[in-house]
Enzyme design. Structure first.
Site, PDB file in Angstrom:
ATOM      1  N   ASN A 120      65.325  60.617  71.912  1.00 49.78           N
ATOM      2  CA  ASN A 120      65.842  60.537  70.542  1.00 49.78           C
ATOM      3  C   ASN A 120      65.041  61.370  69.549  1.00 49.78           C
ATOM      4  O   ASN A 120      65.435  61.521  68.409  1.00 49.78           O
ATOM      5  CB  ASN A 120      65.877  59.072  70.083  1.00 49.78           C
ATOM      6  CG  ASN A 120      64.516  58.408  70.138  1.00 49.78           C
ATOM      7  OD1 ASN A 120      63.671  58.771  70.962  1.00 49.78           O
ATOM      8  ND2 ASN A 120      64.296  57.454  69.262  1.00 49.78           N
ATOM      9  N   TYR A 121      63.927  61.920  69.975  1.00 50.30           N
ATOM     10  CA  TYR A 121      63.005  62.561  69.028  1.00 50.30           C
ATOM     11  C   TYR A 121      62.697  63.971  69.490  1.00 50.30           C
ATOM     12  O   TYR A 121      62.273  64.183  70.632  1.00 50.30           O
ATOM     13  CB  TYR A 121      61.720  61.727  68.962  1.00 50.30           C
ATOM     14  CG  TYR A 121      60.731  62.152  67.919  1.00 50.30           C
ATOM     15  CD1 TYR A 121      61.131  62.394  66.611  1.00 50.30           C
ATOM     16  CD2 TYR A 121      59.385  62.297  68.235  1.00 50.30           C
ATOM     17  CE1 TYR A 121      60.207  62.777  65.641  1.00 50.30           C
ATOM     18  CE2 TYR A 121      58.457  62.672  67.279  1.00 50.30           C
ATOM     19  CZ  TYR A 121      58.879  62.919  65.983  1.00 50.30           C
ATOM     20  OH  TYR A 121      57.968  63.293  65.037  1.00 50.30           O
ATOM     21  N   GLY A 151      34.534  30.519  36.095  1.00 54.56           N
ATOM     22  CA  GLY A 151      34.619  29.114  36.475  1.00 54.56           C
ATOM     23  C   GLY A 151      35.999  28.523  36.249  1.00 54.56           C
ATOM     24  O   GLY A 151      36.851  29.104  35.567  1.00 54.56           O
ATOM     25  N   THR A 152      36.199  27.339  36.825  1.00 54.40           N
ATOM     26  CA  THR A 152      37.531  26.711  36.803  1.00 54.40           C
ATOM     27  C   THR A 152      37.957  26.297  35.389  1.00 54.40           C
ATOM     28  O   THR A 152      39.143  26.346  35.064  1.00 54.40           O
ATOM     29  CB  THR A 152      37.556  25.483  37.730  1.00 54.40           C
ATOM     30  OG1 THR A 152      36.386  24.690  37.470  1.00 54.40           O
ATOM     31  CG2 THR A 152      37.541  25.892  39.201  1.00 54.40           C
ATOM     32  N   GLN A 189      42.890  35.709  33.818  1.00 52.55           N
ATOM     33  CA  GLN A 189      41.498  35.380  33.530  1.00 52.55           C
ATOM     34  C   GLN A 189      40.684  36.638  33.876  1.00 52.55           C
ATOM     35  O   GLN A 189      40.479  36.940  35.042  1.00 52.55           O
ATOM     36  CB  GLN A 189      41.041  34.199  34.401  1.00 52.55           C
ATOM     37  CG  GLN A 189      39.612  33.766  34.107  1.00 52.55           C
ATOM     38  CD  GLN A 189      39.043  32.866  35.199  1.00 52.55           C
ATOM     39  OE1 GLN A 189      39.485  32.882  36.339  1.00 52.55           O
ATOM     40  NE2 GLN A 189      38.035  32.091  34.832  1.00 52.55           N
ATOM     41  N   ASN A 219      37.747  27.139  51.572  1.00 46.36           N
ATOM     42  CA  ASN A 219      36.654  27.910  50.977  1.00 46.36           C
ATOM     43  C   ASN A 219      36.060  28.902  51.956  1.00 46.36           C
ATOM     44  O   ASN A 219      35.480  29.894  51.557  1.00 46.36           O
ATOM     45  CB  ASN A 219      35.556  26.970  50.483  1.00 46.36           C
ATOM     46  CG  ASN A 219      36.047  26.112  49.333  1.00 46.36           C
ATOM     47  OD1 ASN A 219      36.681  26.606  48.417  1.00 46.36           O
ATOM     48  ND2 ASN A 219      35.795  24.822  49.404  1.00 46.36           N
ATOM     49  N   ARG A 232      32.944  32.721  49.581  1.00 48.50           N
ATOM     50  CA  ARG A 232      32.572  32.162  50.884  1.00 48.50           C
ATOM     51  C   ARG A 232      33.506  32.608  52.011  1.00 48.50           C
ATOM     52  O   ARG A 232      33.219  32.405  53.182  1.00 48.50           O
ATOM     53  CB  ARG A 232      32.539  30.626  50.787  1.00 48.50           C
ATOM     54  CG  ARG A 232      31.382  30.102  49.948  1.00 48.50           C
ATOM     55  CD  ARG A 232      31.611  28.682  49.449  1.00 48.50           C
ATOM     56  NE  ARG A 232      32.550  28.634  48.323  1.00 48.50           N
ATOM     57  CZ  ARG A 232      32.931  27.521  47.710  1.00 48.50           C
ATOM     58  NH1 ARG A 232      32.479  26.352  48.120  1.00 48.50           N
ATOM     59  NH2 ARG A 232      33.784  27.566  46.700  1.00 48.50           N
ATOM     60  N   ALA A 238      44.322  30.541  40.485  1.00 48.59           N
ATOM     61  CA  ALA A 238      44.342  31.487  41.604  1.00 48.59           C
ATOM     62  C   ALA A 238      43.653  32.791  41.242  1.00 48.59           C
ATOM     63  O   ALA A 238      44.018  33.851  41.722  1.00 48.59           O
ATOM     64  CB  ALA A 238      45.785  31.749  42.026  1.00 48.59           C
ATOM     65  N   ASN A 284      36.221  14.893  44.504  1.00 49.38           N
ATOM     66  CA  ASN A 284      37.195  15.435  43.558  1.00 49.38           C
ATOM     67  C   ASN A 284      38.115  16.410  44.286  1.00 49.38           C
ATOM     68  O   ASN A 284      37.652  17.360  44.904  1.00 49.38           O
ATOM     69  CB  ASN A 284      36.418  16.174  42.448  1.00 49.38           C
ATOM     70  CG  ASN A 284      37.330  17.021  41.579  1.00 49.38           C
ATOM     71  OD1 ASN A 284      38.516  16.736  41.447  1.00 49.38           O
ATOM     72  ND2 ASN A 284      36.763  18.059  40.965  1.00 49.38           N
TER      73      ASN A 284
HETATM   74  C1  UD1 Z   1      36.295  22.853  42.837  1.00 47.10           C
HETATM   75  C2  UD1 Z   1      35.744  21.732  41.975  1.00 47.10           C
HETATM   76  C3  UD1 Z   1      35.197  20.639  42.896  1.00 47.10           C
HETATM   77  C4  UD1 Z   1      36.283  20.158  43.816  1.00 47.10           C
HETATM   78  C5  UD1 Z   1      36.927  21.301  44.573  1.00 47.10           C
HETATM   79  C6  UD1 Z   1      38.147  20.815  45.302  1.00 47.10           C
HETATM   80  C7  UD1 Z   1      34.923  22.755  39.904  1.00 47.10           C
HETATM   81  C8  UD1 Z   1      33.720  23.186  39.167  1.00 47.10           C
HETATM   82  N1  UD1 Z   1      34.699  22.246  41.114  1.00 47.10           N
HETATM   83  O1  UD1 Z   1      35.231  23.399  43.556  1.00 47.10           O
HETATM   84  O2  UD1 Z   1      34.711  19.563  42.128  1.00 47.10           O
HETATM   85  O3  UD1 Z   1      35.755  19.207  44.718  1.00 47.10           O
HETATM   86  O4  UD1 Z   1      37.337  22.354  43.687  1.00 47.10           O
HETATM   87  O5  UD1 Z   1      38.697  21.792  46.131  1.00 47.10           O
HETATM   88  O6  UD1 Z   1      36.017  22.841  39.403  1.00 47.10           O
HETATM   89  N2  UD1 Z   1      39.201  29.787  40.188  1.00 47.10           N
HETATM   90  C9  UD1 Z   1      39.657  30.617  39.191  1.00 47.10           C
HETATM   91  N3  UD1 Z   1      38.762  31.188  38.340  1.00 47.10           N
HETATM   92  C10 UD1 Z   1      37.422  30.965  38.430  1.00 47.10           C
HETATM   93  C11 UD1 Z   1      36.957  30.119  39.481  1.00 47.10           C
HETATM   94  C12 UD1 Z   1      37.887  29.547  40.334  1.00 47.10           C
HETATM   95  O7  UD1 Z   1      40.853  30.833  39.051  1.00 47.10           O
HETATM   96  O8  UD1 Z   1      36.683  31.510  37.615  1.00 47.10           O
HETATM   97  C13 UD1 Z   1      40.199  29.187  41.111  1.00 47.10           C
HETATM   98  C14 UD1 Z   1      40.015  29.632  42.536  1.00 47.10           C
HETATM   99  O9  UD1 Z   1      40.838  30.771  42.802  1.00 47.10           O
HETATM  100  C15 UD1 Z   1      40.471  28.411  43.321  1.00 47.10           C
HETATM  101  C16 UD1 Z   1      40.217  27.251  42.396  1.00 47.10           C
HETATM  102  O10 UD1 Z   1      40.007  27.790  41.103  1.00 47.10           O
HETATM  103  O11 UD1 Z   1      41.848  28.450  43.624  1.00 47.10           O
HETATM  104  C17 UD1 Z   1      38.988  26.442  42.795  1.00 47.10           C
HETATM  105  O12 UD1 Z   1      37.862  27.292  42.805  1.00 47.10           O
HETATM  106  P1  UD1 Z   1      36.731  27.139  43.906  1.00 47.10           P
HETATM  107  O13 UD1 Z   1      35.699  28.165  43.668  1.00 47.10           O
HETATM  108  O14 UD1 Z   1      37.339  27.062  45.252  1.00 47.10           O
HETATM  109  O15 UD1 Z   1      36.126  25.709  43.510  1.00 47.10           O
HETATM  110  P2  UD1 Z   1      35.301  24.742  44.441  1.00 47.10           P
HETATM  111  O16 UD1 Z   1      33.919  25.244  44.543  1.00 47.10           O
HETATM  112  O17 UD1 Z   1      36.030  24.483  45.682  1.00 47.10           O
HETATM  113 CA    CA Z   2      37.913  25.258  46.602  1.00 38.97          CA
END
Ligand code: UD1
Ligand code: CA
Length: 478
Positions: free
Chosen positions: A395-396, A86-87, A81, A236, A23, A17, A178
């Site tokens: 009242n005021y 990235g995730t 983080q 998104n 977007r 999160a 995914n």
């Molecule tokens: C991601 C997946 C994609 C999948 C989709 C499903 C990756 C690279 N891609 O893409 O394959 O189909 O989710 O919904 O994982 N977040 C962080 N820190 C970051 C980036 C993101 O905490 O640096 C969190 C976001 O807050 C969010 C979640 O990770 O809750 C997913 O991030 P998001 O950018 O929505 O990934 P997608 O592009 O949707």
């Molecule tokens: Ca997403």
């Protein structure tokens, strides 16, 4: 509710999160946007808590404090983080919370509000019983849009996940997506994350790349296909948010109808997640039920109602077109049409508040009526009283709010102004058009002496004068 997960190892959960949610084009972090009145992140917390994990970590980053607050009350730890790289990098940020961890880690995203505990439980169970190293939850969908694609070998085994923007034209045609939900052995997960490289279109550390790593290392990586693709939807964009809201509202309408509530036109009734309604209540069209509103049994809400954080008892009638917020309506009371209760207004049993009446921070006693055109603020009114049309509590004074106290069985005549602070004791009669500035003892009549003047024949004389004036204007020379 408990879910029957094979207890062969501990379950830890990580919720991602920290992202900004570009977007969404919003000043607010994505996971703070709301579906059915609750932030996205609290939807997912609710779903995973019922798996009873040994450890639950929320990774925060962008607007970390606000996201922490949105998780208020939940038994979670937070990991930070600092930069949203990235995730994969996000999951790595949670590693310190799993330093001593041996079991399985379920990873979910903060932006999937429709996910159910049942689906997650089935997924974790599958991961454990197959003793996989990495499991990923997937679905086949007609329009895979921006989701990561699940690439399989010709014989159907999971090979890797490729993001839509990194995919070849051929890979983009893959319809298995995914979900962003994974179950991974902790012992594999964290070393794999440290080996990630940001060599992709977004120059980010992709969590998805651990799948290919497991496959290349000859470990077992499984894609578990769910039949209920609708649950996996991530938010998104604003359009996604509206779609999730739509689906969730449909679910909530069905839930309340299944519990014995009549919705006359279900599509036009909107629920927040924490609203509760008892059996045999009937709800008319265009009704919004917000916040922690509770509605008892056998109530009737006629329609066009906005009701937020209200406690409504049994057999209450809410007539057409009202705004009710932070208020209580006891059994058999009624409100509306066209009234506004706010700021801790309390209707005692059988109290009635009607047309164009505003009540703020006041108690309307049992069986007391204020049925037309009144402002009642900072007042306490006893039982069996009647508040006439056009009654105003002043009242005021421009600096402070003052209280008005009205006893039992008081008759407040139409067009009365009550200048607070003031106490009107029991059984008082206030004559029509009275300004009451001083307390009135029990049983008294109070009125402002105002003489009535009557001039007979005045209208005809006035009209004659006006007619003469007009004639002069038209023909000044007469
Ligand atoms: C991601 C997946 C994609 C999948 C989709 C499903 C990756 C690279 N891609 O893409 O394959 O189909 O989710 O919904 O994982 N977040 C962080 N820190 C970051 C980036 C993101 O905490 O640096 C969190 C976001 O807050 C969010 C979640 O990770 O809750 C997913 O991030 P998001 O950018 O929505 O990934 P997608 O592009 O949707
Ligand atoms: Ca997403």
């Amino acid at each position: 509710m408990g879910w029957n997960i094979t207890q062969d190892s501990q379950l830890g959960i990580i919720i991602l999160a920290a992202g900004l949610g570009k977007r969404m084009r919003s000043a607010q972090a994505k996971v703070l946007h709301r579906v059915a009145g609750k932030p996205l992140v609290s939807h997912i917390i609710h779903a995973v808590q019922r798996l009873h994990p040994e450890r639950l970590v929320v990774v925060v980053g962008h607007q970390a404090d606000a996201v922490r607050q949105a998780c208020d009350g939940a038994d979670v730890r937070f990991a930070v983080q600092p930069q949203q790289r990235g995730t994969g990098d996000a999951v790595l940020a949670a590693q310190p919370a799993f330093a001593d961890w041996q079991g399985q880690v379920l990873i979910v995203c903060g932006d999937t509000p429709l996910l159910t505990t049942a689906t997650l439980a089935g997924f974790v169970h599958d991961h454990r019983t197959t003793r996989a190293t990495v499991s990923v939850l997937t679905a086949r969908v007609p329009d895979p849009a921006d989701y990561g694609r699940v690439v399989r070998t010709p014989d159907g085994r999971l090979s890797r996940i490729v993001e839509a923007r990194d995919a070849s034209a051929q890979e983009r045609r893959i319809t298995e997506i995914n979900s962003g939900i994974y179950c991974v052995q902790a012992a594999f997960l964290f070393p794999a994350l440290r080996a990630l490289r940001p060599d992709n279109a977004q120059a980010e550390y992709y969590l998805t790349d651990i799948v290919a790593q497991a496959v290349e290392a000859g470990l077992s990586a499984r894609a578990v296909v769910t039949q209920d693709a609708g649950e996996l939807g991530g938010v998104n964009s604003r359009e996604d948010l509206a779609a999730m809201e739509h689906t969730r509202q449909d679910q909530l309408r069905k839930k309340w109808m299944a519990r014995g509530v009549t919705l006359e036109d279900p599509q036009t009734v909107y629920f927040d997640e924490d609203v509760t309604i008892d059996q045999d209540t009937v709800i008319g069209p265009n009704t919004q039920l917000k916040g922690r509103t509770r509605i008892g049994a056998r109530c009737r809400i006629d329609g066009s109602a906005y009701i937020e954080n209200c406690q409504i008892g049994d057999d209450v009638h809410v007539l057409f077109s009202v705004v009710l917020s932070d208020s209580q309506l006891a059994d058999r009371s009624s409100a509306g049409p066209f009234c506004h209760l706010r700021g801790q207004a309390v209707l005692a049993p059988e109290a009635e508040v009607g047309n164009f009446v505003e009540v703020k921070k006041s108690v309307i006693g049992q069986h007391t009526k204020a049925k037309h055109l009144a402002y009642i603020g900072d007042a306490e009114i006893g039982r069996d009283a009647n508040i006439g049309a056009g009654t105003i509590t002043c009242n005021y004074d421009g600096f402070r709010k003052h209280r008005t106290r009205i006893g039992d069985r008081v008759q407040v005549g139409s067009d009365t102004t009550l200048v607070a602070p003031i106490t009107i004791h029991d059984d008082v009669y206030i004559a029509t058009a009275t300004t009451v500035r001083r307390d009135v003892p029990a049983g008294a009549l109070v009125f402002n002496p105002r003489q009535q003047h009557t001039r007979e024949g005045w209208t005809a004389a006035k009209r004659a004068r006006e007619t003469d004036k007009q004639a002069e204007k038209k023909d000044p020379d007469g």
